[in-house]
Scaffold this motif. Structure first.
Motif, mmCIF file in Angstrom:
data_model
loop_
_atom_site.group_PDB
_atom_site.id
_atom_site.type_symbol
_atom_site.label_atom_id
_atom_site.label_comp_id
_atom_site.label_asym_id
_atom_site.label_seq_id
_atom_site.Cartn_x
_atom_site.Cartn_y
_atom_site.Cartn_z
ATOM 1 N N VAL A 262 -33.582 -29.174 -38.311
ATOM 2 C CA VAL A 262 -32.378 -29.305 -37.501
ATOM 3 C C VAL A 262 -31.473 -30.387 -38.073
ATOM 4 O O VAL A 262 -31.910 -31.260 -38.828
ATOM 5 C CB VAL A 262 -32.722 -29.644 -36.033
ATOM 6 N N LEU A 263 -30.205 -30.321 -37.709
ATOM 7 C CA LEU A 263 -29.268 -31.386 -38.022
ATOM 8 C C LEU A 263 -29.064 -32.187 -36.745
ATOM 9 O O LEU A 263 -28.356 -31.767 -35.822
ATOM 10 C CB LEU A 263 -27.956 -30.805 -38.546
ATOM 11 N N ALA A 264 -29.757 -33.337 -36.697
ATOM 12 C CA ALA A 264 -29.657 -34.234 -35.554
ATOM 13 C C ALA A 264 -28.507 -35.204 -35.807
ATOM 14 O O ALA A 264 -28.210 -35.548 -36.953
ATOM 15 C CB ALA A 264 -30.971 -34.991 -35.372
ATOM 16 N N TYR A 265 -27.864 -35.639 -34.716
ATOM 17 C CA TYR A 265 -26.679 -36.476 -34.898
ATOM 18 C C TYR A 265 -26.587 -37.553 -33.815
ATOM 19 O O TYR A 265 -27.246 -37.487 -32.774
ATOM 20 C CB TYR A 265 -25.410 -35.609 -34.899
ATOM 21 N N ASN A 266 -25.745 -38.545 -34.106
ATOM 22 C CA ASN A 266 -25.495 -39.652 -33.189
ATOM 23 C C ASN A 266 -23.983 -39.796 -33.072
ATOM 24 O O ASN A 266 -23.348 -40.442 -33.894
ATOM 25 C CB ASN A 266 -26.133 -40.934 -33.737
ATOM 26 N N LEU A 267 -23.438 -39.143 -32.070
ATOM 27 C CA LEU A 267 -21.984 -39.078 -31.940
ATOM 28 C C LEU A 267 -21.606 -39.232 -30.468
ATOM 29 O O LEU A 267 -21.777 -38.312 -29.669
ATOM 30 C CB LEU A 267 -21.484 -37.747 -32.494
ATOM 31 N N LYS A 268 -21.105 -40.395 -30.129
ATOM 32 C CA LYS A 268 -20.780 -40.711 -28.746
ATOM 33 C C LYS A 268 -19.730 -39.748 -28.196
ATOM 34 O O LYS A 268 -18.700 -39.488 -28.829
ATOM 35 C CB LYS A 268 -20.265 -42.153 -28.648
ATOM 36 N N GLY A 269 -20.018 -39.205 -27.022
ATOM 37 C CA GLY A 269 -19.066 -38.321 -26.357
ATOM 38 C C GLY A 269 -19.155 -36.863 -26.749
ATOM 39 O O GLY A 269 -18.453 -36.023 -26.180
ATOM 40 N N VAL A 270 -20.000 -36.534 -27.729
ATOM 41 C CA VAL A 270 -20.140 -35.140 -28.166
ATOM 42 C C VAL A 270 -21.565 -34.668 -27.847
ATOM 43 O O VAL A 270 -22.526 -35.060 -28.499
ATOM 44 C CB VAL A 270 -19.845 -34.980 -29.669
ATOM 45 N N LYS A 271 -21.692 -33.836 -26.835
ATOM 46 C CA LYS A 271 -23.011 -33.372 -26.397
ATOM 47 C C LYS A 271 -23.420 -32.057 -27.055
ATOM 48 O O LYS A 271 -24.603 -31.817 -27.291
ATOM 49 C CB LYS A 271 -23.027 -33.216 -24.870
ATOM 50 N N LYS B 180 -15.228 -37.262 -42.333
ATOM 51 C CA LYS B 180 -14.933 -37.795 -41.007
ATOM 52 C C LYS B 180 -15.210 -36.729 -39.947
ATOM 53 O O LYS B 180 -15.071 -35.520 -40.203
ATOM 54 C CB LYS B 180 -13.487 -38.276 -40.924
ATOM 55 N N TRP B 181 -15.566 -37.187 -38.758
ATOM 56 C CA TRP B 181 -15.949 -36.267 -37.699
ATOM 57 C C TRP B 181 -14.761 -35.468 -37.148
ATOM 58 O O TRP B 181 -14.954 -34.430 -36.511
ATOM 59 C CB TRP B 181 -16.657 -37.019 -36.575
ATOM 60 N N ASN B 182 -13.556 -35.942 -37.379
ATOM 61 C CA ASN B 182 -12.388 -35.184 -36.908
ATOM 62 C C ASN B 182 -11.746 -34.360 -38.020
ATOM 63 O O ASN B 182 -10.585 -33.956 -37.928
ATOM 64 C CB ASN B 182 -11.361 -36.111 -36.260
ATOM 65 N N ASP B 183 -12.521 -34.078 -39.078
ATOM 66 C CA ASP B 183 -12.050 -33.188 -40.141
ATOM 67 C C ASP B 183 -11.676 -31.827 -39.523
ATOM 68 O O ASP B 183 -12.356 -31.329 -38.619
ATOM 69 C CB ASP B 183 -13.172 -33.004 -41.170
ATOM 70 N N PRO B 184 -10.584 -31.216 -39.992
ATOM 71 C CA PRO B 184 -10.136 -29.927 -39.434
ATOM 72 C C PRO B 184 -11.221 -28.848 -39.391
ATOM 73 O O PRO B 184 -11.239 -28.015 -38.469
ATOM 74 C CB PRO B 184 -8.990 -29.526 -40.365
ATOM 75 N N VAL C 110 -13.272 -29.669 -36.347
ATOM 76 C CA VAL C 110 -12.467 -29.422 -35.144
ATOM 77 C C VAL C 110 -12.399 -27.926 -34.849
ATOM 78 O O VAL C 110 -12.541 -27.492 -33.702
ATOM 79 C CB VAL C 110 -11.045 -30.012 -35.320
ATOM 80 N N LYS C 111 -12.206 -27.125 -35.889
ATOM 81 C CA LYS C 111 -12.115 -25.675 -35.728
ATOM 82 C C LYS C 111 -13.409 -25.086 -35.155
ATOM 83 O O LYS C 111 -13.377 -24.149 -34.351
ATOM 84 C CB LYS C 111 -11.809 -25.033 -37.081
ATOM 85 N N ALA C 112 -14.562 -25.627 -35.568
ATOM 86 C CA ALA C 112 -15.863 -25.112 -35.104
ATOM 87 C C ALA C 112 -16.212 -25.573 -33.696
ATOM 88 O O ALA C 112 -17.175 -25.076 -33.102
ATOM 89 C CB ALA C 112 -16.957 -25.537 -36.073
ATOM 90 N N ASN C 113 -15.423 -26.515 -33.166
ATOM 91 C CA ASN C 113 -15.736 -27.081 -31.849
ATOM 92 C C ASN C 113 -14.509 -27.072 -30.942
ATOM 93 O O ASN C 113 -13.986 -28.134 -30.558
ATOM 94 C CB ASN C 113 -16.267 -28.508 -32.013
ATOM 95 N N PRO C 114 -14.015 -25.890 -30.582
ATOM 96 C CA PRO C 114 -12.817 -25.800 -29.734
ATOM 97 C C PRO C 114 -13.062 -26.459 -28.368
ATOM 98 O O PRO C 114 -14.124 -26.309 -27.772
ATOM 99 C CB PRO C 114 -12.601 -24.288 -29.594
#
Length: 341
Positions: free
Chosen positions: A108-117, A136-140, A143-147
């Motif tokens: 799995v790809l585990a992550y640590n990203l505040k506010g993103v569940k 960067k986490w706000n790369d287009p 963003v496209k994969a997470n509407p």
């Protein structure tokens, strides 16, 4: 008095003999290798030892590469690896090698990203991260994969393995299968020369990577599903070959295994499974045994251990975060274990 002393001496002598026989009867079996299956192997081996008095299984989760080296050097009785063994490595073992897939799991790809569940990663997104193209986490692409999700303006830190790792082998093998660019460079293996553009932190073994992700804001890393499940680490849904986003778990793992056919050498790779329900990164993981042991009693213990893992161990696999082996695979493994002599 003389009679009492004689009786006491006989009792003491009998006790000494009993403990001496018990000590002689105790057998320690030593194994080493993959950390990927370590949680389930540790559980199996404890249960097996409890069910078989006088037998102790000592398994050290050093990483697949170290386990293979120990096995070739004959410093262990058996080993474990997510990367199986190559023909060249097998040729170095004069007694012959029997590989047995004993369980299966998902990376799995585990992550640590505040506010993103609920993070979704398209194939373009996660290959881009591990090629150093998405930083960067706000790369287009993300963003496209997470509407509907506010992706933070935060740098991505990739956590990878510091040791020779079967988990790395399986993960990079998958990346190479879905990305011609990744296949060309850096390619796949138990160790990888990651692109210099990646902001990277390295840690040993699956538990080390898990702990590092947990301690590093903005981090993402690849670990076995069971480690993420035990530590309640957020895991991304990944886009599979059919274009569906699938969460790791029993259903997706079993769907992935359903596409694998096990050949005579017992080595099958599931680099990019087909099917709407298939989780995209799944693998068997192997135990490795000598075909000929100098001690027949130890060979028998190892055969019994394999049988225990097949008969009892598969029942608890899902609970610990692994995929139970399909029934046809169990029977193939059971038959092949007879080669351990």
């Amino acid at each position: 008095m003389k009679l009492a002393k004689t009786v006491r001496s006989l009792v003491l002598c009998s006790m000494c003999s009993f403990f001496a026989v018990s000590a002689m009867a105790a057998t320690t079996v030593v194994g080493s290798g993959a950390s990927f299956p370590a949680p389930i192997y540790t559980t199996w081996f404890k249960q097996f030892s409890r069910a078989n008095k006088g037998v102790q299984i000592n398994y050290q989760a050093k990483g697949s590469g170290a386990g293979i080296r120990d096995f070739i050097d004959h410093t262990v009785d058996f080993a474990a690896s997510d990367a199986a063994m190559t023909e060249k490595q097998i040729a170095k073992v004069p007694e012959g090698v029997q590989l047995l897939p004993m369980t299966a799991g998902e990376i799995v790809l585990a992550y640590n990203l505040k506010g993103v569940k609920d993070l979704q990663l398209s194939r373009e997104a996660y290959t881009g991260i591990f090629l150093g193209k998405i930083k960067k986490w706000n790369d287009p692409v993300l963003v496209k994969a997470n509407p509907g999700v506010t992706m933070p303006d935060e740098e991505i830190t990739v956590v990878s393995r510091a040791d020779s790792s079967g988990t790395s082998y399986v993960f990079t093998q998958h990346l190479a299968a879905i990305s011609p660019e990744f296949a060309k460079n850096p390619g796949y293996g138990k160790t990888v020369n990651w692109p210099s553009a990646i902001k990277m932190v390295k840690a040993p073994k699956n538990d080390g990577v898990t702990a590092t992700i947990k301690q590093t804001p903005g981090a993402i890393g690849y670990i076995e599903y069971g480690y993420a499940k035990m530590t309640k680490q957020p895991m991304a849904k990944l886009e599979n070959k059919a274009g569906k986003f699938v969460a790791p778990g029993l259903e997706g793992g079993q769907a992935a295994l359903a596409n694998a056919k096990l050949p005579e050498n017992m080595i099958a790779w599931i680099t990019d499974p087909a099917g709407d329900q298939s989780y995209p990164i799944a693998t068997y993981t192997w135990m490795m045994f000598y075909k000929k042991y100098s001690d027949p009693a130890k060979a028998e213990i190892l055969r019994n251990m394999v049988a225990y893992c097949l008969d009892h161990g598969q029942k608890i696999a899902d609970k610990i975060g692994y995929i139970p082996l399909p029934a046809n695979v169990v029977e193939k493994v059971r038959a092949a274990s007879a080669n351990i002599q």
